[in-house]
Design an enzyme around this catalytic site. Sequence first.
Site, PDB file in Angstrom:
ATOM      1  N   HIS A  54       0.827  -1.217   0.000  1.00  0.00           N
ATOM      2  CA  HIS A  54       0.000   0.000   0.000  1.00  0.00           C
ATOM      3  C   HIS A  54       0.860   1.266   0.000  1.00  0.00           C
ATOM      4  O   HIS A  54       0.499   2.285   0.592  1.00  0.00           O
ATOM      5  CB  HIS A  54      -0.953   0.019   1.192  1.00  0.00           C
ATOM      6  CG  HIS A  54      -1.914  -1.120   1.223  1.00  0.00           C
ATOM      7  ND1 HIS A  54      -3.030  -1.166   0.429  1.00  0.00           N
ATOM      8  CD2 HIS A  54      -1.909  -2.272   1.936  1.00  0.00           C
ATOM      9  CE1 HIS A  54      -3.697  -2.302   0.655  1.00  0.00           C
ATOM     10  NE2 HIS A  54      -3.025  -2.989   1.552  1.00  0.00           N
ATOM     11  N   ASN A 127     -10.244  -3.170   1.883  1.00  0.00           N
ATOM     12  CA  ASN A 127      -9.886  -3.107   0.470  1.00  0.00           C
ATOM     13  C   ASN A 127     -11.124  -2.772  -0.355  1.00  0.00           C
ATOM     14  O   ASN A 127     -12.230  -2.656   0.178  1.00  0.00           O
ATOM     15  CB  ASN A 127      -9.305  -4.447  -0.010  1.00  0.00           C
ATOM     16  CG  ASN A 127      -7.874  -4.673   0.432  1.00  0.00           C
ATOM     17  OD1 ASN A 127      -7.080  -3.744   0.547  1.00  0.00           O
ATOM     18  ND2 ASN A 127      -7.535  -5.918   0.695  1.00  0.00           N
ATOM     19  N   TYR A 337       0.215  -4.746  11.467  1.00  0.00           N
ATOM     20  CA  TYR A 337       0.065  -3.356  11.056  1.00  0.00           C
ATOM     21  C   TYR A 337       0.687  -2.394  12.063  1.00  0.00           C
ATOM     22  O   TYR A 337       1.423  -1.478  11.697  1.00  0.00           O
ATOM     23  CB  TYR A 337      -1.415  -3.028  10.831  1.00  0.00           C
ATOM     24  CG  TYR A 337      -1.873  -3.311   9.417  1.00  0.00           C
ATOM     25  CD1 TYR A 337      -1.787  -4.593   8.896  1.00  0.00           C
ATOM     26  CD2 TYR A 337      -2.381  -2.307   8.615  1.00  0.00           C
ATOM     27  CE1 TYR A 337      -2.186  -4.869   7.604  1.00  0.00           C
ATOM     28  CE2 TYR A 337      -2.793  -2.575   7.315  1.00  0.00           C
ATOM     29  CZ  TYR A 337      -2.693  -3.855   6.812  1.00  0.00           C
ATOM     30  OH  TYR A 337      -3.094  -4.117   5.522  1.00  0.00           O
TER      31      TYR A 337
END
Length: 485
Positions: A54, A127, A337
Amino acid sequence: MAQPTLTTESGAPVADNQNAATAGIGGPLLLQDQHLIEKLARFNRERIPERVVHARGSGAYGHFEVTDDVSAYTQAAFLNTVGKRTELFARFSTVADSLGGADAVRDPRGFALKFYTEEGNYDLVGNNTPVFFIKDPLKFPDFIHSQKRDPFTGRQEPDNVWDFWANSPEATHQVTWLMGDRGIPASYRHMNGYGSHTYQWTNAAGEAFFVKYHFKTNQGIRCLSAEQAAQTVGQDGDSHQTDLLQSIERGVFPSWTLYVQIMPAAEAADYRFNPFDLTKVWPHADYPLQRVGRMVLDRNPDNVFAEVEQSAFSPNNFVPGIGPSPDKMLQGRLFAYADAQRYRLGVNHTQLPVNAPRATSAVNYGRDGLMASNRYARDAKNYEPNSYDGPVQTGAPLSAPLAVSGHTGTHEAPAHTKDDDFFQAGELFRLMTKEERTRLVANIAGGLSQVTREDVVEKNLAHFHAADPQYGRLVEEKVRELRED
């Protein structure tokens, strides 16, 4: 010649590289799974300083307004009153390419939202597709390696891409999405967004529900063919960034309507397939969409680096009334993350304006570290419990507890009555028109025909045949035709 044994970084043999360890079959992941933690932590540190995935993205500020009462399902304060507005920041992105990549390419799109609620920041990291290529986080570093630029040729290699998919039959559903008409959105404004994972909502009475998020674009779906995308990239590699920036600047504010699917927690165990499998969708006939509210983006960032590049999202940023499910991919992301952001931006990245809470304050005992900017009184304590006036725990969990049982260790997914890797890919194919199928087949065959190993081609063809006999036949015929040219 016998293949070597896969080992950890310390040289210990790896028993299972397909399934992360869980607390019983279908249970949450275990922090003791050293192989999983090692793979994810190492993967997060492979690139400096851009995001590993990303990397290429655009962002904007806006708000979310509640339009329908969902208080029967969640006690989240920002969802508790019709008409209530909450400030948010959204970041859209491609997945596989680097920061300098083009926007109009065939790739899933990230759809990350940060809600600045009065109970703390809530991050929803999804997404533009409702499913994904894999269902276990142990395979994520390998999957991304197969999609990234090859270390020798410096470009994405069809051999790598299709070899991974050949050996990961659960990817067939997402491959069908990616190679179909929605594989290249015309802009970020003209695509849907999905939480993709299953999450848990808890109401004020402590009742638990599993939910899936659907953000439906109010601009309508618009996509590009492969030919249109190539032309767009040639004219403006930053086409999606340009479109989002200019539309907001001229007062045309993009919006999405949020719907959720809601499953009572008690129904999950006996559902006909694993409801926590990220490679599958819940049929709307079983769990219809229920409207929640409307998201509007109406302000561009003043500084792309400070606000878009330094924005940090983590799916473990929950608020009371919202929590995780046993979705193994979600469980892995809860660690990965946040760890990636600590590495990329530093341990104090949550103090940056774009990441800091806005409707409340962060009050804890975290101190010091690189780029620390928070200040405390000279006599403030940095430990707990203490006898002074420092912050204290509430004793109230954010979400309902998940019941777990069974032996620790790596497990295959829990058994359900209809739980194969292909049936939803077949259902998606059969929903398509003849013209849509023709384009899907051409997109798949264009890449698969470039693969040099015949066994990799055959494995992939077998997946499409398993999804639908006509699907497999059409792809096989087109691949043979292209390979003979």
